[in-house]
Design a protein around this motif. Sequence first.
Motif, short mmCIF file in Angstrom:
data_model
loop_
_atom_site.label_atom_id
_atom_site.label_comp_id
_atom_site.label_asym_id
_atom_site.label_seq_id
_atom_site.Cartn_x
_atom_site.Cartn_y
_atom_site.Cartn_z
N GLY A 1 6.23 2.40 8.40
CA GLY A 1 5.87 3.06 7.14
C GLY A 1 6.02 4.57 7.22
O GLY A 1 6.47 5.13 8.21
N HIS B 1 3.42 2.66 -5.51
CA HIS B 1 1.98 2.35 -5.66
C HIS B 1 1.18 3.64 -5.53
O HIS B 1 1.36 4.40 -4.59
N PHE C 1 -0.75 -3.91 1.95
CA PHE C 1 -0.23 -3.08 3.04
C PHE C 1 -0.69 -3.63 4.38
O PHE C 1 -1.69 -4.34 4.47
N GLN D 1 3.15 -0.01 6.19
CA GLN D 1 3.80 -1.17 6.80
C GLN D 1 3.73 -1.05 8.31
O GLN D 1 4.06 0.02 8.85
N TRP E 1 7.93 3.53 -2.56
CA TRP E 1 6.81 2.59 -2.51
C TRP E 1 5.97 2.84 -3.76
O TRP E 1 5.10 3.70 -3.78
N LEU F 1 10.40 -0.74 4.17
CA LEU F 1 10.24 0.68 4.52
C LEU F 1 10.75 0.94 5.92
O LEU F 1 11.03 0.03 6.68
#
Length: 293
Positions: free
Chosen positions: A78, A121, A153, A67, A119, A74
């Motif tokens: 990030g 993923h 992202f 991010q 997150w 977040l």
Amino acid sequence: EIVKERNGIDQVLLKNSRGAIVRVSLYGGQVRSWKNERGEELLFTSSKAVFKPPKAVRGGIPICFPQFGNCGTLEQHGFARNKLWVIEENPPALPPTDSVGKTFVDLLLKPSEDDMKIWPHSFEFRLRVCLGAEGNLTLIPRIRNMNCKPFSFSFAFHTYFSISDINEVRVEGLETLDYLDNLHQRERFTEQETSLTFESEVDRVYVSSANMVAILDHEKKRTFMIRKEGLPDVVVWNPWGRKSKAIADFGDDEYKKMLCLDGACVETPITLKPNEEWKGRLELSLINSSLGP
Ligand code: TA6
């Protein structure tokens, strides 16, 4: 060559035959130093930088992923810059041009179980840091969706360039572009100037920029060339005096000696389908106009 920093964190030193040096920390996958063959440091690091996790070191090239900024779920910019990366000896191949004649290291970041909680993923983020024979610094990020549902992202190489005086530099290559102004609720404006100069705080995302931008540092008689692929946007940031005084790890008058100009992907986040990979490229080089032809 691996060296240890004061806080025990490994850093990788890349050197070329002319004596240029790049130092990259495994903490955050962050380039911390880029020196030319004359030993001049080309990246800015705050004199008040904190070299202790989980605070990202203020300077060099922090990686903003997954991010950019603070308009998401977040932490600001990030978590990639606050994670320990590892060296990958045999990454998936890159084209020979990305290794022949270069000194490089391949770094890898994968989410931990805990990371997946914040997150969810599954990704693999590979970063090749290259020092070319001419002293240019190339960053090649590759991010793959490891067979999980699609994810999006935003991204930036938050690059702190060392400059002689913010009042003396100008930026070329952003003319006529639209930008989102972080000082005005990310409202959209159009750049009217043919080249950018700086008189006050600037915090902008220039969108769909050209693939080449230049920072001309008149006093040091040098120009930074920024070439990029897969990074459509350019973040330009200088906090100026008041804002930098409010930032604990920013020295009081140091804003005069730095300019952030980041290859980024902010306006339109990147979406990866399962097993899809995004690859980018950022190449920084220095032209010493004082050396003449
Ligand atoms: O460069 C854009 C920006 O988002 C600025 O607004 C400022 O916050 C800067 O990044 C630095 O962020 P950091 O989290 O490293 O202090």
